[in-house]
Write a protein that holds these residues in place. Structure first.
Motif, PDB file in Angstrom:
ATOM      1  N   LEU A   5      10.099  17.415  22.393  1.00 52.38           N
ATOM      2  CA  LEU A   5      11.116  16.554  22.991  1.00 52.38           C
ATOM      3  C   LEU A   5      10.915  15.084  22.618  1.00 52.38           C
ATOM      4  O   LEU A   5      11.884  14.321  22.523  1.00 52.38           O
ATOM      5  CB  LEU A   5      11.089  16.705  24.513  1.00 52.38           C
ATOM      6  CG  LEU A   5      11.448  18.090  25.067  1.00 52.38           C
ATOM      7  CD1 LEU A   5      11.175  18.145  26.563  1.00 52.38           C
ATOM      8  CD2 LEU A   5      12.904  18.426  24.783  1.00 52.38           C
TER       9      LEU A   5
ATOM     10  N   ARG B   8      12.084  15.276  13.775  1.00 53.17           N
ATOM     11  CA  ARG B   8      13.056  14.696  14.699  1.00 53.17           C
ATOM     12  C   ARG B   8      12.977  15.393  16.061  1.00 53.17           C
ATOM     13  O   ARG B   8      12.802  16.603  16.157  1.00 53.17           O
ATOM     14  CB  ARG B   8      14.462  14.831  14.127  1.00 53.17           C
ATOM     15  CG  ARG B   8      15.566  14.251  15.011  1.00 53.17           C
ATOM     16  CD  ARG B   8      16.914  14.393  14.340  1.00 53.17           C
ATOM     17  NE  ARG B   8      16.948  13.693  13.060  1.00 53.17           N
ATOM     18  CZ  ARG B   8      17.990  13.703  12.244  1.00 53.17           C
ATOM     19  NH1 ARG B   8      19.075  14.415  12.569  1.00 53.17           N
ATOM     20  NH2 ARG B   8      17.954  13.034  11.105  1.00 53.17           N
TER      21      ARG B   8
ATOM     22  N   VAL C 140      13.934  17.169  19.473  1.00 56.10           N
ATOM     23  CA  VAL C 140      14.962  18.120  19.905  1.00 56.10           C
ATOM     24  C   VAL C 140      15.574  17.593  21.199  1.00 56.10           C
ATOM     25  O   VAL C 140      14.852  17.194  22.124  1.00 56.10           O
ATOM     26  CB  VAL C 140      14.368  19.521  20.119  1.00 56.10           C
ATOM     27  CG1 VAL C 140      15.396  20.474  20.734  1.00 56.10           C
ATOM     28  CG2 VAL C 140      13.845  20.076  18.795  1.00 56.10           C
ATOM     29  N   GLU C 141      16.886  17.574  21.284  1.00 53.89           N
ATOM     30  CA  GLU C 141      17.545  17.084  22.491  1.00 53.89           C
ATOM     31  C   GLU C 141      17.339  18.059  23.645  1.00 53.89           C
ATOM     32  O   GLU C 141      17.267  19.274  23.451  1.00 53.89           O
ATOM     33  CB  GLU C 141      19.036  16.882  22.228  1.00 53.89           C
ATOM     34  CG  GLU C 141      19.326  15.793  21.198  1.00 53.89           C
ATOM     35  CD  GLU C 141      20.813  15.579  21.002  1.00 53.89           C
ATOM     36  OE1 GLU C 141      21.606  16.344  21.591  1.00 53.89           O
ATOM     37  OE2 GLU C 141      21.173  14.643  20.259  1.00 53.89           O
ATOM     38  N   GLU C 142      17.249  17.507  24.838  1.00 55.92           N
ATOM     39  CA  GLU C 142      16.922  18.333  26.011  1.00 55.92           C
ATOM     40  C   GLU C 142      17.900  19.480  26.233  1.00 55.92           C
ATOM     41  O   GLU C 142      17.471  20.594  26.550  1.00 55.92           O
ATOM     42  CB  GLU C 142      16.820  17.456  27.262  1.00 55.92           C
ATOM     43  CG  GLU C 142      15.580  16.573  27.257  1.00 55.92           C
ATOM     44  CD  GLU C 142      15.218  16.082  28.642  1.00 55.92           C
ATOM     45  OE1 GLU C 142      15.864  16.510  29.623  1.00 55.92           O
ATOM     46  OE2 GLU C 142      14.281  15.268  28.749  1.00 55.92           O
TER      47      GLU C 142
ATOM     48  N   SER D  26      19.497  21.268  24.091  1.00 56.47           N
ATOM     49  CA  SER D  26      19.181  22.312  23.117  1.00 56.47           C
ATOM     50  C   SER D  26      17.884  23.015  23.486  1.00 56.47           C
ATOM     51  O   SER D  26      17.775  24.249  23.397  1.00 56.47           O
ATOM     52  CB  SER D  26      19.073  21.721  21.712  1.00 56.47           C
ATOM     53  OG  SER D  26      20.311  21.197  21.293  1.00 56.47           O
TER      54      SER D  26
END
Length: 336
Positions: free
Chosen positions: A178, A192, A194-196, A198
């Motif tokens: 995250l 990069r 990972v968006e929460e 996702s």
């Protein structure tokens, strides 16, 4: 308003995280069954070598995504080979021991697998980059893991038909995923973040496929409590020494929502154990700080070591599990 929840275990229960020293699954399972009768679990023995480690044993569950061991670690392969067969053999021996020694067990029984995000940050693609770098490969891994975990849960249930299965997803790498601090395969850059949403969706897919009582273990700092709750976890397993004292809102909200806490109170490697009440005191202090009634403590909190015990001596393992059981009992029977 605090929710009233019925948990699968009896009040005043302790359990283990997963890993133990040694190479004999039957011998280790006897220790677990003897020391943790209220909530036993299927022990893991990474000391047996490749395929028994956190990544390898879970990679062995993947459906139609074979893996092999390279000098840099586990990597997707074109076809099943010797390394994958070894992982399958380890699991078969573990399940045979479970059926022989605990086949008549009735009540909660915990099993552990690596969570999808820690797994995606650990396994490499055929050309060497981590799976985490490729969103399409991540989706394939999550789908494959979901199917494999569901099959594993069903197999454990077949071998121990009287058990209520608890599935623990080990996600020590999730905070780094995250935060965008997972290194690339070369180590010279970072992947990069990972968006929460996702990350939450990926966890939810595995949890929903498993058909078991779900909890997530994360022994790192910055545990994403809200994300794990949103993914469907009913229990959160954390190292009590890493629980922040400044911002307790996320953990308090989880407790208020009826989420169980598996609190790690003892180190995972050999050390002099503190007295019983000194071990229990930080648990009581957290509970009081959060403002919850002591009457809920013994049933909503399960006591564990802070992490796996693979690096400990057999003597320390027995002493630590005994102490965890004593702490759980005193928290339930003698609230102050």
């Amino acid at each position: 308003m605090a929710q009233t929840v019925n948990f699968p275990w009896s009040p005043g229960t302790a359990t283990g995280i997963g890993s133990y020293p040694g190479q004999d699954p039957a011998e280790t399972l006897r220790v677990v069954l003897g020391e943790l009768p209220g909530l036993p679990h299927l022990p893991e023995l990474p000391g047996r070598g490749p395929g028994a480690d956190l990544t390898g044993r879970t990679a062995g569950l993947l459906v139609e995504l074979p893996v092999e061991l390279q000098p840099s670690g586990w990597r997707f392969a074109d076809r099943p080979g010797r390394d994958l067969r070894r992982a399958h053999d380890h699991r078969s021996r573990d399940l045979d021991a479970l059926e022989e020694l605990a086949g008549s067990h009735e009540g909660p029984l915990k099993i552990q697998v690596c969570g999808p995000w820690t797994l995606a940050a650990s396994i490499e693609l055929p050309h060497g980059d981590r799976v985490l770098k490729d969103p399409g490969a991540v989706r394939d891994l999550i789908a494959s893991l979901s199917e494999g975990v569901a099959q594993h849960v069903a197999e454990v249930r077949r071998r121990v038909p009287g058990a209520q299965i608890l599935l623990q997803l080990d996600e020590p790498g999730l905070p780094a995923v995250l935060a965008g601090t997972v290194p690339t395969a070369s180590g010279f850059a970072r992947l990069r973040a990972v968006e929460e949403p996702s990350a939450q969706d990926g966890l939810r897919r595995v949890i929903e496929a498993a058909d078991a009582w779900p909890l997530v273990h994360c022994c790192a700092r910055r545990v994403p409590y809200a994300l794990l709750r949103g993914a469907g976890a009913k229990g959160l397993s954390v190292d009590l020494s890493l629980v922040p004292g400044r911002d307790d809102d996320p953990i308090g909200e989880a407790i208020d929502a009826g989420i169980a806490l598996f609190l790690g109170v003892l180190p995972g490697t050999d050390t002099a154990l503190p007295p019983l009440q000194a071990t229990a005191a930080p648990v009581r202090e957290l509970w009081r700080r959060l403002g919850f009634p002591e009457s809920r403590l013994g049933r909503q909190v399960v006591i564990t070591p802070s992490c796996g015990l693979a690096g400990a001596s057999p003597r320390y393992v027995r002493a630590a599990l005994t102490r965890c059981r004593e702490v759980a009992r005193t928290l339930h029977e003698a609230p102050e």
